[in-house]
Design a protein around this motif. Sequence first.
Motif, mmCIF file in Angstrom:
data_model
loop_
_atom_site.group_PDB
_atom_site.id
_atom_site.type_symbol
_atom_site.label_atom_id
_atom_site.label_comp_id
_atom_site.label_asym_id
_atom_site.label_seq_id
_atom_site.Cartn_x
_atom_site.Cartn_y
_atom_site.Cartn_z
ATOM 1 N N VAL A 152 0.821 -1.209 0.000
ATOM 2 C CA VAL A 152 0.000 0.000 0.000
ATOM 3 C C VAL A 152 0.855 1.259 0.000
ATOM 4 O O VAL A 152 0.535 2.236 -0.686
ATOM 5 C CB VAL A 152 -0.965 -0.008 1.210
ATOM 6 N N ARG A 153 1.961 1.250 0.718
ATOM 7 C CA ARG A 153 2.797 2.450 0.778
ATOM 8 C C ARG A 153 3.440 2.778 -0.574
ATOM 9 O O ARG A 153 3.934 3.885 -0.779
ATOM 10 C CB ARG A 153 3.856 2.318 1.865
ATOM 11 N N LEU A 154 3.431 1.807 -1.496
ATOM 12 C CA LEU A 154 3.995 2.040 -2.824
ATOM 13 C C LEU A 154 2.979 2.627 -3.801
ATOM 14 O O LEU A 154 3.353 3.064 -4.890
ATOM 15 C CB LEU A 154 4.539 0.724 -3.402
ATOM 16 N N LEU A 155 1.713 2.632 -3.425
ATOM 17 C CA LEU A 155 0.696 3.174 -4.320
ATOM 18 C C LEU A 155 0.855 4.684 -4.434
ATOM 19 O O LEU A 155 1.031 5.376 -3.429
ATOM 20 C CB LEU A 155 -0.704 2.831 -3.794
ATOM 21 N N PRO A 156 0.820 5.229 -5.651
ATOM 22 C CA PRO A 156 0.969 6.680 -5.832
ATOM 23 C C PRO A 156 -0.044 7.454 -4.990
ATOM 24 O O PRO A 156 -1.243 7.181 -5.043
ATOM 25 C CB PRO A 156 0.714 6.873 -7.326
ATOM 26 N N GLY A 157 0.464 8.380 -4.181
ATOM 27 C CA GLY A 157 -0.401 9.191 -3.337
ATOM 28 C C GLY A 157 -0.564 8.675 -1.927
ATOM 29 O O GLY A 157 -1.112 9.366 -1.069
ATOM 30 N N LEU A 159 1.839 7.967 0.297
ATOM 31 C CA LEU A 159 2.756 8.679 1.184
ATOM 32 C C LEU A 159 2.682 10.172 0.914
ATOM 33 O O LEU A 159 2.313 10.610 -0.169
ATOM 34 C CB LEU A 159 4.190 8.185 0.972
ATOM 35 N N GLY A 160 3.047 10.960 1.904
ATOM 36 C CA GLY A 160 3.056 12.410 1.715
ATOM 37 C C GLY A 160 4.024 12.818 0.625
ATOM 38 O O GLY A 160 3.806 13.789 -0.097
ATOM 39 N N ASN A 161 5.106 12.061 0.485
ATOM 40 C CA ASN A 161 6.111 12.315 -0.542
ATOM 41 C C ASN A 161 6.402 10.992 -1.230
ATOM 42 O O ASN A 161 6.986 10.090 -0.630
ATOM 43 C CB ASN A 161 7.386 12.886 0.098
ATOM 44 N N ASP A 162 5.979 10.859 -2.487
ATOM 45 C CA ASP A 162 6.159 9.596 -3.201
ATOM 46 C C ASP A 162 7.620 9.196 -3.340
ATOM 47 O O ASP A 162 7.941 8.017 -3.488
ATOM 48 C CB ASP A 162 5.529 9.682 -4.600
ATOM 49 N N GLU A 163 8.522 10.180 -3.282
ATOM 50 C CA GLU A 163 9.945 9.870 -3.415
ATOM 51 C C GLU A 163 10.437 9.053 -2.228
ATOM 52 O O GLU A 163 11.422 8.321 -2.339
ATOM 53 C CB GLU A 163 10.762 11.160 -3.525
#
Length: 249
Positions: A152-157, A159-163
Amino acid sequence: MKIDILTLFPEMFKGVTESSIIKNAIEKKLVDVTATDFRPFSTHRQGHVDDYPYGGGAGMLLMAQPLFDAVAHLKKDEVKPRVILLDPAGVPYTQKLAEELAQEEQLIMICGHYEGYDERIREHLVTDEISIGDYILTGGEVGAMAIMDSVVRLLPGALGNDESAITDSFSTGLLEHPHYTRPAEFRGLEVPSILTSGHHANIERWRHEESLRRTAVRRPDLLEVYPLTDEDRAFLKAENLFEAKETNI
């Protein structure tokens, strides 16, 4: 993305789905997570989902029928899901596999209990068998939580910062470099001066070298497959790191 978890204990997932990154991703409608009790799918007159193994032996096995029917219920005609069996005999879970699973439209994870599974589940129902480590847990729920979190943390959006997901340990092939925040001096302990220099190229090089250093000391096995440059090899040799793997350096 749709994540379905088949478990005898769906209540275990309440805290995970109502907290932190996964909760935010659900609220943003980036992922839909459902934990389903597969016991109601049993056609056994007493609702059993397990039985004794043919040939004798200790423990009970999960029966094929309830899980086959539960997976069929969760499948959508237009989507071919990855059906994951959480099991110690599965392939070791890695960040690379997490990145692969994050591209799927639907994941169905089966959490086992008891002694194991009817072999027909492995051979004819699941697409993947995954282990999160060389140890035994009471059931597959903790493993499913770990996989769900990492995907889930890899899905775009999400995380606050995708980087952040891109630069995490293992995503680059190396362990992540050290981090520091304010104050610059704490109890006589100072932040490395290069990080406050403002010279971004030097900072990036320092970070890369520290990632190499940390990986060589803590996880030298990762360097066996990492594409080292001539500059990387020179740094490792100069620092007397990873001498046991001279063929790679």
